[in-house]
Design a protein around this motif. Structure first.
Motif: not given
Length: 206
Positions: A97-109
């Motif tokens: 779940l934490y990794g999913t947050l990072l994935q979405i954040a990285k996608q926005a960047i």
């Protein structure tokens, strides 16, 4: 037709809130299970067990200590092993779940800054690093941790984090371990959706 990073983040709000809800459930399960660990007796139990079995191997004397309660120790070990395995199971789930947050954040960047997102140097400064760089490399580590290897730039980021925050962030000491939970909770300190978006908007709006 393309979507802006701001619009992308707006469209993720419900998802992000649900992820944090699920994270909170898993964290509660970890904490509740940890309460069942024999913390108060663990040190003594483990020490006496080591002494007992070590002397058994050397002398084959099973009765060297009249005060040694092997059944009590085995009961403690069973409880400890059961609780520990449950904690690990929930830690694996919450790590995803934490990794999913990072994935979405990285996608926005990536949407905002393309391939230069890692080196855009935007967001809060943490341990001498920009939040954008931490998000980028932590996402890569979370995505590829099972391979047991990391890119040189990812290693550099985690070495810097380890120099400030300790061995919990050293890749060499955590081979095959997903460090997303450590990064999100203890470095980025994203405890809720509001904090998540505060960081991301500061990165993608520039």
């Amino acid at each position: 037709m393309t979507i802006s990073a701001i619009e992308y983040l707006k469209q993720t709000q419900d998802t992000i809130e649900h992820i944090f809800y699920a994270i909170n459930i898993e964290e509660e399960k970890i904490n509740d299970t940890a309460k069942g660990l024999p913390i108060k007796t663990e040190g003594l139990i483990l020490r006496r067990a080591r002494e007992h079995f070590y002397k058994n191997y050397l002398s084959m004397d099973n009765n060297f200590d009249d005060h040694f309660d092997e059944r009590q120790i085995m009961d403690q070990f069973v409880k400890f092993a059961k609780s520990s395995s449950l904690i690990v199971a929930h830690e694996i789930t919450v790590g995803i779940l934490y990794g999913t947050l990072l994935q979405i954040a990285k996608q926005a960047i990536s949407i905002a800054h393309k391939a230069g997102g890692r080196n855009c140097g935007l967001g809060r400064e943490i341990a001498g690093l920009s939040a954008s760089q931490i998000v980028w490399d932590a996402r890569n580590q979370a995505l590829h941790f099972e391979e047991g290897q990391a890119k040189p730039k990812t290693k550099e980021t985690f070495n810097q984090l380890a120099s400030v925050y300790g061995d919990d962030f050293t890749l060499e000491e955590n081979t095959g371990v997903n460090l997303a939970r450590n990064v999100v909770r203890n470095i980025l300190e994203w405890n809720n959706a509001e904090l998540f978006y505060s960081d991301l908007y500061s990165i993608v709006e520039k």
